[in-house]
Design a protein around this motif. Sequence first.
Motif, PDB file in Angstrom:
ATOM      1  N   HIS A 152     -27.208  16.124  22.631  1.00 57.31           N
ATOM      2  CA  HIS A 152     -28.512  16.416  21.968  1.00 57.31           C
ATOM      3  C   HIS A 152     -29.613  14.539  23.024  1.00 57.31           C
ATOM      4  CE1 HIS A 152     -31.865  17.697  19.609  1.00 57.31           C
ATOM      5  NE2 HIS A 152     -31.543  18.222  19.516  1.00 57.31           N
ATOM      6  N   PRO A 153     -30.231  16.181  23.316  1.00 55.28           N
ATOM      7  CA  PRO A 153     -31.571  15.215  24.221  1.00 55.28           C
ATOM      8  C   PRO A 153     -32.562  14.465  23.000  1.00 55.28           C
ATOM      9  CG  PRO A 153     -32.470  17.285  24.232  1.00 55.28           C
ATOM     10  CD  PRO A 153     -30.967  17.458  24.048  1.00 55.28           C
ATOM     11  N   LEU A 154     -32.474  14.964  22.486  1.00 59.98           N
ATOM     12  CA  LEU A 154     -33.207  13.514  21.583  1.00 59.98           C
ATOM     13  C   LEU A 154     -32.671  11.970  20.607  1.00 59.98           C
ATOM     14  CD1 LEU A 154     -35.299  15.909  18.862  1.00 59.98           C
ATOM     15  CD2 LEU A 154     -35.607  15.039  21.243  1.00 59.98           C
ATOM     16  N   ALA A 155     -31.360  12.685  21.072  1.00 58.08           N
ATOM     17  CA  ALA A 155     -30.318  11.251  21.280  1.00 58.08           C
ATOM     18  C   ALA A 155     -30.003  10.416  21.994  1.00 58.08           C
ATOM     19  CB  ALA A 155     -28.870  11.805  20.213  1.00 58.08           C
ATOM     20  N   TRP A 220     -23.021   3.776  18.158  1.00 58.17           N
ATOM     21  CA  TRP A 220     -22.057   3.654  17.126  1.00 58.17           C
ATOM     22  C   TRP A 220     -23.731   3.994  16.065  1.00 58.17           C
ATOM     23  CZ3 TRP A 220     -23.477   2.776  11.637  1.00 58.17           C
ATOM     24  CH2 TRP A 220     -22.516   3.368  11.036  1.00 58.17           C
ATOM     25  N   ILE A 221     -24.498   3.925  16.197  1.00 66.29           N
ATOM     26  CA  ILE A 221     -25.396   4.576  15.569  1.00 66.29           C
ATOM     27  C   ILE A 221     -25.947   6.169  15.671  1.00 66.29           C
ATOM     28  CG2 ILE A 221     -28.105   4.315  14.477  1.00 66.29           C
ATOM     29  CD1 ILE A 221     -27.752   0.923  14.738  1.00 66.29           C
ATOM     30  N   THR A 222     -26.231   5.795  16.943  1.00 71.41           N
ATOM     31  CA  THR A 222     -26.757   6.717  18.098  1.00 71.41           C
ATOM     32  C   THR A 222     -24.902   8.106  17.855  1.00 71.41           C
ATOM     33  OG1 THR A 222     -27.854   5.570  19.824  1.00 71.41           O
ATOM     34  CG2 THR A 222     -26.840   8.214  20.323  1.00 71.41           C
ATOM     35  N   PRO A 228     -24.560  13.630  14.887  1.00 72.87           N
ATOM     36  CA  PRO A 228     -23.709  14.414  13.481  1.00 72.87           C
ATOM     37  C   PRO A 228     -25.407  15.242  12.870  1.00 72.87           C
ATOM     38  CG  PRO A 228     -22.693  12.303  14.358  1.00 72.87           C
ATOM     39  CD  PRO A 228     -24.290  12.255  14.704  1.00 72.87           C
ATOM     40  N   ARG A 229     -26.593  15.026  12.997  1.00 72.81           N
ATOM     41  CA  ARG A 229     -27.410  14.605  11.984  1.00 72.81           C
ATOM     42  C   ARG A 229     -28.543  15.196  12.423  1.00 72.81           C
ATOM     43  NH1 ARG A 229     -32.745  13.255  11.329  1.00 72.81           N
ATOM     44  NH2 ARG A 229     -33.969  13.892   9.644  1.00 72.81           N
ATOM     45  N   LEU A 230     -28.399  15.482  14.200  1.00 82.73           N
ATOM     46  CA  LEU A 230     -29.435  16.618  14.885  1.00 82.73           C
ATOM     47  C   LEU A 230     -28.166  17.691  15.163  1.00 82.73           C
ATOM     48  CD1 LEU A 230     -30.632  13.834  17.024  1.00 82.73           C
ATOM     49  CD2 LEU A 230     -31.868  15.430  15.823  1.00 82.73           C
ATOM     50  N   GLY A 231     -27.351  18.007  15.365  1.00 81.02           N
ATOM     51  CA  GLY A 231     -26.640  18.775  15.700  1.00 81.02           C
ATOM     52  C   GLY A 231     -26.427  19.545  17.011  1.00 81.02           C
ATOM     53  N   LYS A 232     -26.281  20.701  17.758  1.00 79.11           N
ATOM     54  CA  LYS A 232     -26.233  20.590  18.574  1.00 79.11           C
ATOM     55  C   LYS A 232     -27.200  21.382  18.615  1.00 79.11           C
ATOM     56  CE  LYS A 232     -23.978  24.950  21.427  1.00 79.11           C
ATOM     57  NZ  LYS A 232     -23.233  23.198  22.501  1.00 79.11           N
ATOM     58  N   TYR A 233     -27.542  21.145  19.872  1.00 75.40           N
ATOM     59  CA  TYR A 233     -29.068  21.598  20.675  1.00 75.40           C
ATOM     60  C   TYR A 233     -29.166  22.778  21.524  1.00 75.40           C
ATOM     61  CZ  TYR A 233     -33.719  20.763  23.826  1.00 75.40           C
ATOM     62  OH  TYR A 233     -34.291  21.757  24.772  1.00 75.40           O
ATOM     63  N   ASP A 234     -31.030  23.120  21.060  1.00 81.07           N
ATOM     64  CA  ASP A 234     -30.968  24.606  20.791  1.00 81.07           C
ATOM     65  C   ASP A 234     -31.934  24.565  21.599  1.00 81.07           C
ATOM     66  OD1 ASP A 234     -31.433  27.264  21.288  1.00 81.07           O
ATOM     67  OD2 ASP A 234     -32.543  27.269  19.170  1.00 81.07           O
ATOM     68  N   PRO A 235     -31.364  25.022  23.355  1.00 82.19           N
ATOM     69  CA  PRO A 235     -32.796  24.538  24.664  1.00 82.19           C
ATOM     70  C   PRO A 235     -33.977  26.206  24.002  1.00 82.19           C
ATOM     71  CG  PRO A 235     -30.187  25.600  25.323  1.00 82.19           C
ATOM     72  CD  PRO A 235     -30.590  25.291  24.164  1.00 82.19           C
ATOM     73  N   SER A 236     -33.900  26.659  23.512  1.00 86.69           N
ATOM     74  CA  SER A 236     -34.987  27.971  22.667  1.00 86.69           C
ATOM     75  C   SER A 236     -36.071  26.948  22.697  1.00 86.69           C
ATOM     76  CB  SER A 236     -34.614  28.787  22.522  1.00 86.69           C
ATOM     77  OG  SER A 236     -34.393  28.768  21.406  1.00 86.69           O
ATOM     78  N   ALA A 467     -37.507   9.107  11.364  1.00 84.15           N
ATOM     79  CA  ALA A 467     -36.864   9.716  10.963  1.00 84.15           C
ATOM     80  C   ALA A 467     -35.626   9.441  11.862  1.00 84.15           C
ATOM     81  CB  ALA A 467     -36.841  10.594  10.908  1.00 84.15           C
ATOM     82  N   ILE A 468     -35.772   9.264  13.642  1.00 83.92           N
ATOM     83  CA  ILE A 468     -34.310   8.979  13.869  1.00 83.92           C
ATOM     84  C   ILE A 468     -34.613   7.938  14.562  1.00 83.92           C
ATOM     85  CG2 ILE A 468     -33.637   9.817  16.770  1.00 83.92           C
ATOM     86  CD1 ILE A 468     -34.845  12.470  16.358  1.00 83.92           C
TER      87      ILE A 468
END
Length: 502
Positions: A152-155, A220-222, A228-236, A467-468
């Motif tokens: 996930h790019p936000l991670a 470890w935090i990342t 896990p909180r962000l889940g799988k990234y959706d490019p759309s 939140a992140i």
Amino acid sequence: MFSRFLDFVERAGNKLPHPFMLFVYLALGIIGISWIISFFNVSFEHPETGEMEQIQSMVSAEGIEYIISSMLDNFTGFAPLGLVLVMMFGIGLAQKVGLIETFMKKTILNAPKSLVTYAVIATGIIGNLASDAAFVIVPPLAAMVFYALGRHPLAGIAAGFAGVGAGFTANVIITGTDALLAGISTEVASNVSSEAFVTPVDNWYFMLFSVLMLMFIGTWITEKIIEPRLGKYDPSLGEADVKDQKLEEITPEKNRGLRNAGIAGLVYLALVSLLIVPGNAILRGEDGEIVPSPFLENIVPIILFFFIVVAISYGLTVKAIERTRDIPEYMADAMKDMSGYIVLIFAASQFIAYFEWTNLGAFIAVSGAETLTNINFTGLPVIVAFILLAALLNMFIFSGSAQWVLMAPIFIPMFMALQYDPAFVQLAYRIADSSTNIITPLNPYVPMVLAFMKRYDKSAGFGTLFAIMLPYSLIFLTVWILILVVWTMIGLPIGPGVGMNL
């Protein structure tokens, strides 16, 4: 609840004046307060001389004369000014020729997949050498790397921002931040004891270890909390060109530049070691000791020449430097970025000078130390309380140097009266200042990081960002405090010859 608190912080912080004007108002406040208190003939025993001192009014013939006659000396004699500007000659040159940016990109892009998160956070921490540039380079580059790896790019943005922001005060080498804070601490501590002096390396051992701690905890935090909180990234969710983005490879010429800079740096360090390692080396102390020694007393010029050597080596290789005149021009360009700092220091230096001349600083320190002793609130608990207070204030005053200028004149003398080394007090402040950098709405880079996030998730807002980043801030602060407590209880030095107590 936390969202409402952040809204309050943003509203309150936005109402604060510019740091320059803040120090102007504080200086005027010192003038007024000293005048009022002088009517009550308040006196106290000076902790160093043992003599009785009184609060001096600045609304007097002597006070007005001092305001006028000391203005230039307060500014030009302010210890951090020369230290930071000299450091920036070297670091700024390395930044302007592109060495630091290339090094950061090389570190992240060449890291094995299993070590990418470590590399991102470590690069962010070490990248604070380049100050603003690290905020601009590391988070978006980390996002691109994470996306290319199917993560996930936000991670990636979160890890990069955490390394640069929350790790801002840590590093493996001495930086401009070390020189700046040490200068302020020395300026204040020397008014309590003429022998007090804080060098740029006085926090180095602890901060060197902190780099490793932040790398492992941040990873470890990342990987265990954020991803896990962000889940799988959706490019759309992102902008249309997200799928087409490509990582720019480091050119062969820049790779040669890094190699030559590394070789030049090693040669320089080898030459410097010849002036330190032998028992009779000229940079050792009179009896052959390292602590204290001319080496530690002159660490800033030694680091300056290191950066000049590696920057010139890189610049010549990549042809960023083609004429000798290019070197001073790059340095001058770097100094332009320091203009705001120089203006701020003019006002800050007057505030500190007035605070000390009126004896308000010494009076607050003595009274505060006596109060803490009487209620038996000393030792590590009072240091932890100080860290938490500084962390809270950092939510309202983002500039680390500006906040330290405000806090140092009060807390360094107070803690010195309790026999704490000023370098240790400075270290406690640095922990607080770094940890909350990434969750204060007053961080000028927060909107920029949010813009990076929106590239990958158009619905992302300030709530998403905070939140992140909140887990990084809270866990870093907690672990850092625990490490400081254990470090102190074991009796380890925080720097060469420096511990908790005087």
